[in-house]
Design a protein around this motif. Structure first.
Motif, short mmCIF file in Angstrom:
data_model
loop_
_atom_site.label_atom_id
_atom_site.label_comp_id
_atom_site.label_asym_id
_atom_site.label_seq_id
_atom_site.Cartn_x
_atom_site.Cartn_y
_atom_site.Cartn_z
N GLU A 137 0.82 -1.20 0.00
CA GLU A 137 0.00 0.00 0.00
C GLU A 137 0.86 1.25 0.00
N TYR B 94 1.46 2.86 -3.31
CA TYR B 94 0.35 3.66 -3.82
C TYR B 94 0.65 5.14 -3.62
N ASP B 95 1.14 5.51 -2.45
CA ASP B 95 1.43 6.90 -2.14
C ASP B 95 2.71 7.39 -2.81
N THR C 279 -2.89 12.25 -9.68
CA THR C 279 -3.40 10.93 -9.32
C THR C 279 -3.96 10.27 -10.57
N TRP D 121 -6.89 5.10 -10.01
CA TRP D 121 -6.86 5.27 -8.56
C TRP D 121 -8.02 6.16 -8.11
N LYS D 122 -8.27 7.25 -8.84
CA LYS D 122 -9.40 8.12 -8.51
C LYS D 122 -10.71 7.33 -8.59
N HIS E 175 -11.17 4.07 -8.29
CA HIS E 175 -11.26 3.10 -7.19
C HIS E 175 -11.62 3.82 -5.89
N ASP E 176 -10.98 4.95 -5.61
CA ASP E 176 -11.28 5.72 -4.41
C ASP E 176 -12.75 6.16 -4.40
N ASP F 105 -15.06 3.13 -3.72
CA ASP F 105 -14.98 2.74 -2.31
C ASP F 105 -15.73 3.75 -1.43
N ALA F 106 -15.58 5.04 -1.72
CA ALA F 106 -16.28 6.07 -0.95
C ALA F 106 -17.79 5.94 -1.13
N TYR G 255 -14.90 14.10 -7.58
CA TYR G 255 -13.77 13.20 -7.73
C TYR G 255 -12.95 13.38 -9.01
#
Length: 99
Positions: free
Chosen positions: A26, A29-30, A40, A44-45, A47-48, A51-52, A87
């Protein structure tokens, strides 16, 4: 993305994506550096955001498919008006589909 179904505004849209495990931690990722001048990467955006939406309970607008390899936009108008501005740096659904 390997598959995409195009539909009218009244029908949900199914987006398919390759979410295979890459074996990276993980922390990677950062530390990753996006190419093309973006901070980004789009996957990744995406997926975020998905999940949100799952945590917020916004399943009526956009959700993961049960198998977890694709997502579905149930309400394109709400998605464009409420979720995309939060997003993504675009406001056109067609542009989102091309990504």
């Amino acid at each position: 993305m390997t598959e995409m179904e195009y539909c009218t505004e009244e029908e949900p849209t199914v987006q398919s994506m390759d979410c295979s495990e890459s074996g990276q931690e993980e922390d990677d990722y950062d530390k990753s550096i996006a190419k093309g001048g973006v901070t980004t990467p789009f996957p990744w955006k995406l997926h975020d955001m998905l999940d949100a939406m799952a945590l917020e309970g916004s399943h009526s607008v956009v959700t993961w498919q049960p198998h977890g390899r694709a997502f579905m936009v149930h309400k394109p108008k709400d998605f464009v008006e409420k979720i995309m501005p939060k997003y993504f740096n675009q406001t056109k659904y067609a542009s989102f589909q091309r990504q």
